[in-house]
Design a protein around this motif. Sequence first.
Motif, short mmCIF file in Angstrom:
data_model
loop_
_atom_site.label_atom_id
_atom_site.label_comp_id
_atom_site.label_asym_id
_atom_site.label_seq_id
_atom_site.Cartn_x
_atom_site.Cartn_y
_atom_site.Cartn_z
N THR A 92 8.05 22.84 -5.26
CA THR A 92 8.01 21.71 -6.19
C THR A 92 8.05 20.39 -5.41
O THR A 92 7.33 19.45 -5.75
N GLU A 93 8.88 20.33 -4.37
CA GLU A 93 8.92 19.13 -3.54
C GLU A 93 7.56 18.83 -2.93
O GLU A 93 7.11 17.68 -2.90
N ARG A 94 6.87 19.88 -2.45
CA ARG A 94 5.53 19.68 -1.88
C ARG A 94 4.56 19.17 -2.94
O ARG A 94 3.74 18.30 -2.67
N ALA A 95 4.66 19.70 -4.15
CA ALA A 95 3.78 19.26 -5.23
C ALA A 95 4.05 17.79 -5.58
O ALA A 95 3.11 17.02 -5.81
N VAL A 96 5.32 17.40 -5.60
CA VAL A 96 5.67 16.00 -5.87
C VAL A 96 5.07 15.10 -4.79
O VAL A 96 4.48 14.06 -5.09
N GLU A 111 1.89 11.43 -14.31
CA GLU A 111 3.08 11.70 -15.11
C GLU A 111 3.77 12.96 -14.60
O GLU A 111 3.22 13.70 -13.79
N VAL A 112 4.98 13.20 -15.11
CA VAL A 112 5.74 14.39 -14.72
C VAL A 112 4.93 15.66 -14.97
O VAL A 112 4.95 16.58 -14.17
N THR A 113 4.20 15.71 -16.07
CA THR A 113 3.42 16.90 -16.38
C THR A 113 2.37 17.18 -15.31
O THR A 113 2.02 18.33 -15.06
N ASP A 114 1.88 16.13 -14.64
CA ASP A 114 0.92 16.32 -13.56
C ASP A 114 1.58 17.04 -12.38
O ASP A 114 0.97 17.88 -11.74
N VAL A 115 2.84 16.70 -12.11
CA VAL A 115 3.57 17.37 -11.04
C VAL A 115 3.81 18.82 -11.41
O VAL A 115 3.63 19.73 -10.59
N VAL A 116 4.20 19.06 -12.66
CA VAL A 116 4.43 20.44 -13.12
C VAL A 116 3.14 21.24 -12.99
O VAL A 116 3.15 22.37 -12.48
N HIS A 137 1.13 11.16 -3.03
CA HIS A 137 0.07 10.71 -2.11
C HIS A 137 -1.22 10.44 -2.87
O HIS A 137 -1.90 9.45 -2.60
N SER A 138 -1.55 11.29 -3.83
CA SER A 138 -2.75 11.08 -4.62
C SER A 138 -2.66 9.78 -5.43
O SER A 138 -3.64 9.05 -5.55
N ALA A 139 -1.47 9.49 -5.96
CA ALA A 139 -1.28 8.26 -6.73
C ALA A 139 -1.48 7.04 -5.85
O ALA A 139 -2.14 6.07 -6.24
N VAL A 140 -0.91 7.07 -4.64
CA VAL A 140 -1.04 5.94 -3.73
C VAL A 140 -2.49 5.78 -3.28
O VAL A 140 -3.03 4.68 -3.26
N ASP A 141 -3.11 6.90 -2.92
CA ASP A 141 -4.49 6.85 -2.41
C ASP A 141 -5.49 6.40 -3.46
O ASP A 141 -6.45 5.71 -3.16
N SER A 142 -5.28 6.82 -4.71
CA SER A 142 -6.26 6.56 -5.75
C SER A 142 -5.92 5.37 -6.64
O SER A 142 -6.78 4.85 -7.34
N GLY A 143 -4.64 4.97 -6.66
CA GLY A 143 -4.22 3.90 -7.56
C GLY A 143 -4.05 4.37 -8.99
O GLY A 143 -3.84 3.56 -9.89
N ILE A 144 -4.15 5.67 -9.22
CA ILE A 144 -4.01 6.24 -10.56
C ILE A 144 -2.56 6.59 -10.79
O ILE A 144 -1.89 7.12 -9.92
#
Length: 64
Positions: free
Chosen positions: A17-21, A36-41, A26-33
């Motif tokens: 789960t830590e790796r997924a977070v 939400e928590v459901t995306d991590v799940v 990283h995807s959020a920072v790289d893409s600017g998108i």
Amino acid sequence: MTDPDHEAPTLDPIARTERAVEDVAHSAVDSGITFEVTDVVDAAEPALPGGLPAPTMVTRAGGT
């Protein structure tokens, strides 16, 4: 003293789960998108071993 074999079933899903977070962050920072928590799940679930209990939703006082 703790038994490593006893802790492994708990620690492995936490590590996955830590790796997924981290991956989603990283995807959020790289893409600017914004994610939400459901995306991590959704990112964590495929990597978890089978046979785990279904996730439950925890509602905090105040409805948040």
